[in-house]
Design a protein around this motif. Structure first.
Motif, PDB file in Angstrom:
ATOM      1  N   THR A 165       0.834  -1.193   0.000  1.00  0.00           N
ATOM      2  CA  THR A 165       0.000   0.000   0.000  1.00  0.00           C
ATOM      3  C   THR A 165       0.872   1.247   0.000  1.00  0.00           C
ATOM      4  OG1 THR A 165      -0.092   0.030   2.413  1.00  0.00           O
ATOM      5  CG2 THR A 165      -1.854  -1.156   1.270  1.00  0.00           C
ATOM      6  N   ASP A 166       0.262   2.342  -0.394  1.00  0.00           N
ATOM      7  CA  ASP A 166       0.912   3.643  -0.284  1.00  0.00           C
ATOM      8  C   ASP A 166       0.741   4.072   1.165  1.00  0.00           C
ATOM      9  OD1 ASP A 166       1.575   6.330  -0.157  1.00  0.00           O
ATOM     10  OD2 ASP A 166       0.461   6.867  -1.974  1.00  0.00           O
ATOM     11  N   PRO A 167       1.828   4.175   1.938  1.00  0.00           N
ATOM     12  CA  PRO A 167       1.705   4.498   3.357  1.00  0.00           C
ATOM     13  C   PRO A 167       0.992   5.822   3.628  1.00  0.00           C
ATOM     14  CG  PRO A 167       3.984   3.965   2.797  1.00  0.00           C
ATOM     15  CD  PRO A 167       3.205   3.988   1.523  1.00  0.00           C
ATOM     16  N   ALA A 168       1.015   6.744   2.669  1.00  0.00           N
ATOM     17  CA  ALA A 168       0.314   8.009   2.848  1.00  0.00           C
ATOM     18  C   ALA A 168      -1.208   7.823   2.818  1.00  0.00           C
ATOM     19  CB  ALA A 168       0.736   9.005   1.773  1.00  0.00           C
ATOM     20  N   ALA A 169      -1.657   6.748   2.172  1.00  0.00           N
ATOM     21  CA  ALA A 169      -3.093   6.496   2.051  1.00  0.00           C
ATOM     22  C   ALA A 169      -3.579   5.416   3.015  1.00  0.00           C
ATOM     23  CB  ALA A 169      -3.437   6.081   0.631  1.00  0.00           C
ATOM     24  N   CYS A 170      -2.714   4.428   3.275  1.00  0.00           N
ATOM     25  CA  CYS A 170      -3.118   3.286   4.110  1.00  0.00           C
ATOM     26  C   CYS A 170      -1.879   2.600   4.656  1.00  0.00           C
ATOM     27  CB  CYS A 170      -3.922   2.296   3.268  1.00  0.00           C
ATOM     28  SG  CYS A 170      -4.303   0.762   4.098  1.00  0.00           S
ATOM     29  N   ALA A 171      -1.815   2.475   5.956  1.00  0.00           N
ATOM     30  CA  ALA A 171      -0.712   1.758   6.584  1.00  0.00           C
ATOM     31  C   ALA A 171      -1.142   0.309   6.782  1.00  0.00           C
ATOM     32  CB  ALA A 171      -0.340   2.411   7.904  1.00  0.00           C
TER      33      ALA A 171
END
Length: 176
Positions: A165-171
């Motif tokens: 995942t994109d950590p900025a959107a979902c961890a």
């Protein structure tokens, strides 16, 4: 470069399948996934009416023939007689994951009191996780954002490909 992972996107709607109105649920799922996923993926789209045999066939095809590690549905999760998406999902799967539906309803309840009428579920079929989302486009991102942190690890556990995942959107959570 690795090949794009197919992810099933299923809209269940009598009217959209007849062309009476534009499918907004499927595109809302795709927009949420595009924001969340860092892994290369491609949508495997299906638009089916609220007919249990057709929903079941679409889910089997996406899980088995298309080898989707994740199938996300929208629509058919309410209490109306033609809302049969959860029943179709349970019919083709075997490992119900009740926490997904519980969390989605809890999150939706903050926005609308009728969230208690929703019957979203998640279940597995082989190496595929199937998640039923509500039909309302505004609730799609809200519910997907709530449950997605657990989805990559769930897919790891059932033997699917690694989704990042994109950590900025979902961890995404994976135990150390």
């Amino acid at each position: 470069m690795s090949q794009a992972i197919p992810i099933g996107v299923v809209t269940v709607s009598d009217r959209a399948s007849r062309g009476e109105y534009e499918d907004k649920g499927g595109p809302a799922i795709e927009a949420a996934l595009a924001r969340i996923l860092a892994t290369s993926w491609r949508p495997a789209r299906r638009l089916v009416p609220d007919e249990r045999p057709l929903i079941e066939a679409a889910l089997r095809e996406l899980a088995d023939a298309e080898a989707c590690p994740l199938v996300v549905t929208t629509g058919g999760t309410g209490p109306a007689p033609r809302d049969v998406t959860p029943e179709a999902t349970e019919a083709v799967c075997g490992r119900l994951l009740p926490g997904f539906g519980e969390l989605m309803r809890a999150v939706s309840l903050r926005a609308v009191p009728t969230a208690i009428l929703s019957r979203q579920i998640a279940d597995t079929r082989g190496r595929c996780l199937i998640v039923n989302l509500p039909g309302k486009p505004s609730a799609i991102a809200e519910c997907l954002d709530a449950v997605f942190p657990a989805i990559p690890y769930c897919i790891d556990l059932i033997g699917g490909p690694r989704l990042e995942t994109d950590p900025a959107a979902c961890a995404a959570f994976r135990p150390k």
